[in-house]
Design a protein around this motif. Structure first.
Motif, PDB file in Angstrom:
ATOM      1  N   UNK B  84       9.223  -0.577   2.887  1.00 48.45           N
ATOM      2  CA  UNK B  84       9.597   0.062   1.622  1.00 48.45           C
ATOM      3  C   UNK B  84       9.202  -0.850   0.458  1.00 48.45           C
ATOM      4  N   UNK B  85       9.412  -2.160   0.647  1.00 50.34           N
ATOM      5  CA  UNK B  85       9.071  -3.111  -0.409  1.00 50.34           C
ATOM      6  C   UNK B  85       7.571  -3.199  -0.659  1.00 50.34           C
ATOM      7  N   UNK B  86       6.772  -2.755   0.314  1.00 45.47           N
ATOM      8  CA  UNK B  86       5.315  -2.810   0.129  1.00 45.47           C
ATOM      9  C   UNK B  86       4.888  -1.939  -1.044  1.00 45.47           C
ATOM     10  N   UNK B  87       5.727  -0.998  -1.440  1.00 46.05           N
ATOM     11  CA  UNK B  87       5.475  -0.214  -2.646  1.00 46.05           C
ATOM     12  C   UNK B  87       4.457   0.891  -2.436  1.00 46.05           C
ATOM     13  N   UNK B  88       3.914   1.365  -3.555  1.00 42.35           N
ATOM     14  CA  UNK B  88       3.011   2.501  -3.527  1.00 42.35           C
ATOM     15  C   UNK B  88       1.591   2.036  -3.239  1.00 42.35           C
ATOM     16  N   UNK B  89       0.926   2.681  -2.298  1.00 46.49           N
ATOM     17  CA  UNK B  89      -0.438   2.326  -1.958  1.00 46.49           C
ATOM     18  C   UNK B  89      -1.383   3.345  -2.571  1.00 46.49           C
ATOM     19  N   UNK B  90      -2.476   2.854  -3.150  1.00 41.18           N
ATOM     20  CA  UNK B  90      -3.435   3.799  -3.713  1.00 41.18           C
ATOM     21  C   UNK B  90      -4.875   3.362  -3.476  1.00 41.18           C
ATOM     22  N   UNK B  91      -5.075   2.111  -3.053  1.00 39.06           N
ATOM     23  CA  UNK B  91      -6.452   1.635  -2.892  1.00 39.06           C
ATOM     24  C   UNK B  91      -6.884   1.672  -1.435  1.00 39.06           C
ATOM     25  N   UNK B  92      -8.190   1.821  -1.260  1.00 38.64           N
ATOM     26  CA  UNK B  92      -8.747   1.897   0.091  1.00 38.64           C
ATOM     27  C   UNK B  92      -8.416   0.630   0.867  1.00 38.64           C
ATOM     28  N   UNK B  93      -7.997   0.802   2.112  1.00 37.74           N
ATOM     29  CA  UNK B  93      -7.726  -0.339   2.975  1.00 37.74           C
ATOM     30  C   UNK B  93      -6.298  -0.837   2.890  1.00 37.74           C
ATOM     31  N   UNK B  94      -5.547  -0.385   1.902  1.00 35.02           N
ATOM     32  CA  UNK B  94      -4.156  -0.837   1.797  1.00 35.02           C
ATOM     33  C   UNK B  94      -3.313  -0.246   2.915  1.00 35.02           C
ATOM     34  N   UNK B  95      -2.320  -0.988   3.341  1.00 31.25           N
ATOM     35  CA  UNK B  95      -1.477  -0.456   4.399  1.00 31.25           C
ATOM     36  C   UNK B  95      -0.050  -0.969   4.277  1.00 31.25           C
ATOM     37  N   UNK B  96       0.838  -0.240   4.881  1.00 31.99           N
ATOM     38  CA  UNK B  96       2.241  -0.613   4.908  1.00 31.99           C
ATOM     39  C   UNK B  96       2.740  -0.364   6.328  1.00 31.99           C
ATOM     40  N   UNK B  97       3.481  -1.322   6.865  1.00 36.24           N
ATOM     41  CA  UNK B  97       3.871  -1.240   8.267  1.00 36.24           C
ATOM     42  C   UNK B  97       5.377  -1.376   8.408  1.00 36.24           C
ATOM     43  N   UNK B  98       5.991  -0.465   9.154  1.00 34.47           N
ATOM     44  CA  UNK B  98       7.382  -0.648   9.529  1.00 34.47           C
ATOM     45  C   UNK B  98       7.386  -1.026  11.003  1.00 34.47           C
ATOM     46  N   UNK B  99       7.432  -2.328  11.265  1.00 43.86           N
ATOM     47  CA  UNK B  99       7.329  -2.798  12.646  1.00 43.86           C
ATOM     48  C   UNK B  99       8.522  -2.372  13.508  1.00 43.86           C
ATOM     49  N   UNK B 100       9.763  -2.470  13.007  1.00 46.54           N
ATOM     50  CA  UNK B 100      10.887  -2.069  13.859  1.00 46.54           C
ATOM     51  C   UNK B 100      10.783  -0.623  14.338  1.00 46.54           C
ATOM     52  N   UNK B 101      10.299   0.259  13.479  1.00 49.55           N
ATOM     53  CA  UNK B 101      10.171   1.664  13.869  1.00 49.55           C
ATOM     54  C   UNK B 101       8.776   2.013  14.385  1.00 49.55           C
ATOM     55  N   UNK B 102       7.901   1.029  14.427  1.00 50.04           N
ATOM     56  CA  UNK B 102       6.553   1.191  14.965  1.00 50.04           C
ATOM     57  C   UNK B 102       5.770   2.296  14.269  1.00 50.04           C
TER      58      UNK B 102
END
Lengths: 174, 120, 339
Positions: B84-102
């Motif tokens: 959630x803290x990773x914020x809003x993604x808008x650029x190519x290649x950006x990613x956000x991962x929630x590891x606990x929930x896979x």
């Protein structure tokens, strides 16, 4: 009769090498800033067009395939596939327009040839990239095709007498 | 001798130019970006983040919102909320991962000039 | 001449078929990527130049998962480290955990601010659960518990004393990344890229170029954004930073990397450290060490023949001079100097 066929065979071989050489030389042309990457004048289309009007179906397709093989060997599988798809599509279109319909002039044929060539390449990049985003290129490519098509068409018209001399005029002259 | 120009040539050129204008007007949004939502390392869904309507997908306790050129993880049942803290993604290649929930969200990159991996 | 007429179409067809078969074979050997999860991070494995690339990257992910699940994790009850923490002792029959402990203990022996028994410290700060500020007594207690003297290894027997609890949190990603890379190497792949969270392992020939371009995360921007790229080959890259796992209280940021001598989060002018080294564990340990030690840690990097990229909070960047030429700034907001 026999000599005509031998002549056709030699002329096909000659045109094949000519189209390969043209597409090879073309790859040395600088890419212009306003053109999308990969956009080329397509000088080898001139050969394909002439072959479509004077040589025949198998000969034209052979030239196209040879060019694709050359692209495949020198620039890789994707480039080869692109050249093949573009070449076959524009080859068939030219065989129909120049070989059968015979209502357009050189310029119109050149434009159609360029459009078909680009369409084939776009289809291949759609398949390999797997994203419909490549079709965003289509409007730009159409305009580029018109420009390059007019140029190649004009060159074709100017070159026809020389081509005729080259192949000998024993069978139907365009 | 073959003609240089016939009336058909004009028709062909005009059709091409008209088609070009038409396609240009109808073209999808310039950035045409797609994002992939993966669950457990497998592709779960591909979404168009340029859709004008906001879309919302909840999977494995992770709520993903996309639209208007952005994609972000709005809420997650995990504790650390790194995703959630990773914020809003808008650029190519950006990613956000929630590891606990896979669950992971990544905006597809077009591969040109983009690095193969990012350390950090 | 009839034969020519027959042969020409045949030739055309065979050329078309040939091109298709060639591109099919080429596709079979082209890069394949698989994703998974381990060590609380996403795992991405890409292989190059081999058949059955999908299976090979899947089995590399499996190896990574097994190492995390059976040995290194301190949260999964199946792992050796978890069992060690629960009972205070563990007999490591395979010798795998002992070898990792020895490797890490050896690397951090020169730095008293680092410990393998960091769990007592991270537990009292509870950063993954939202964070809290512990009392002074708790801090003193945690420093005692985290002392490396509380860990003893003799043969296959590992013993913890005085409340020490082990965590591979700071080095585990590097270790499993190395494991994944070795799995790919053994599978016969010509090249591969293994990413575990922020740790990247690269080997062999990946694609057309001899080097692989890896982005270095921009600590001041959103997830996945990079401020620079480095071209590398056959190495591991790890980054330690204060920007991903942290909590803020009264305007102060408390990050997830702790100084073992004070049991407090590191608070310096450095915001991220990237280390490029020959080993995964090595790069991960060194990036944490240099993050804690600051620029003094550069000698440590030199000792292990590693290169580093240090990003300070004022957006100035220090890079090892060996990286010059391979390091490209893509965000002009940073100023770079080489040491």
């Amino acid at each position: 009769m026999k000599s005509v066929k031998i002549q056709k065979l030699t002329v096909t071989a000659l045109f094949t090498s000519l189209s390969v050489v043209l597409s090879f030389l073309e790859s040395f042309l600088p890419t212009f800033a306003f053109l999308p990457p990969g956009a080329k004048p397509g000088f080898s289309n001139i050969i394909v067009m002439f072959s479509a009007m004077s040589l025949g179906v198998p000969q034209t397709l052979f030239i196209v395939c040879a060019k694709a093989t050359f692209a495949f060997l020198t620039r890789g599988a994707v480039a080869g596939l692109m050249s093949l798809a573009g070449g076959v599509l524009s080859g068939i279109c030219m065989l129909f327009v120049l070989g059968k319909l015979k209502v357009t002039g050189c310029v119109g044929a050149g434009v159609l040839s360029a459009v078909c060539h680009n369409l084939g390449q776009l289809l291949v990049s759609f398949i390999t990239v797997g994203s419909s985003a490549v079709f965003g290129y289509a409007p730009v490519l159409l305009v580029v095709s018109v420009v390059t098509g007019v140029i190649t068409g004009a060159i074709l018209r100017a070159a026809i007498p020389y081509f005729n001399k080259l192949r000998g005029a024993e069978w139907g002259m365009p | 001798m073959k003609k240089l120009f016939t009336k058909w040539d004009f028709v062909i050129i005009l059709i091409c130019l008209a088609l070009s204008v038409l396609l240009f007007a109808l073209r999808p949004n310039e950035n045409g970006n797609e994002a992939v939502i993966r669950v457990d390392g497998k592709k779960y869904k591909t979404v168009d983040i340029n859709s004008t309507d906001l879309g919302e997908i909840t999977v494995n306790g992770v709520t993903v919102v996309y639209g208007g050129g952005e994609i972000y993880i709005k809420d997650s049942s995990c504790r650390d909320k790194v995703c959630v803290n990773a914020g809003h993604l808008s650029k190519k290649g950006q990613s956000s991962v929630c590891a606990p929930n896979r669950v992971s969200v990544e905006i597809k990159s077009d591969g040109k000039n983009a690095p193969r991996a990012v350390t950090g | 001449m009839k034969t020519v007429k027959k042969l020409l179409p045949l030739l055309c067809i065979s050329v078309i078929l040939g091109v298709f078969i060639f591109s099919f074979v080429k596709d079979m050997y082209s890069e394949k990527t698989q994703y998974g999860f381990a060590c609380g991070s996403e795992v991405k494995v890409t292989v190059f130049g081999t058949k059955d690339g999908e299976e090979k990257s899947k089995s590399a992910i499996d190896e990574i998962n097994c190492l995390d699940r059976d040995v290194l994790s301190d949260t999964l009850s199946t792992s050796a480290v978890y069992k060690l923490n629960e009972s205070g002792e563990y007999t490591d029959n395979s010798g795998e955990l002992v070898s990792y402990i020895n490797e890490c203990a050896d690397l951090i022996s020169s730095c008293s601010k680092m410990t393998l028994l960091s769990k007592p410290i991270s537990d009292i700060w509870n950063i993954s659960g939202g964070g809290r500020i512990p009392s002074d007594e708790e801090l003193v207690d945690a420093v005692k518990k985290a002392d490396m003297k509380n860990l003893s290894v003799s043969g296959n027997k590992i013993t913890l004393s005085n409340g020490g609890k082990m965590s591979f949190g700071a080095f585990g990603k590097g270790t499993v990344c190395e494991k994944g890379v070795n799995a790919l190497k053994n599978s016969g792949a010509k090249g591969g890229i293994v990413t575990v969270g922020g740790t990247v392992g690269v080997f062999g020939k990946c694609g057309k170029s001899d080097t692989v371009t890896v982005g270095v995360r921009d600590p001041f921007a959103g997830a996945g954004e990079y401020f620079a790229t480095v071209d590398v080959k056959d190495c591991y890259l790890s980054t330690s930073g204060d920007y991903e796992k942290y909590f803020e209280k009264d305007g102060k940021r408390y990050c997830h990397i702790f100084d073992a001598e004070t049991a407090k989060p590191v608070d310096s002018d450095i915001t991220s450290v990237t280390v490029i080294a020959d080993g995964g564990t090595l790069s991960d340990v060194l990036s944490t060490a240099i993050f804690i030690l600051g620029e003094d840690g550069l000698t440590l990097a030199e000792k292990y023949n590693a290169q580093c990229i240090i990003v300070k909070k004022d957006k100035s960047v220090i890079i090892s001079k060996e990286l010059e030429g391979n390091f490209k700034l893509v965000n002009s907001g940073f100023s770079v100097s080489a040491v």
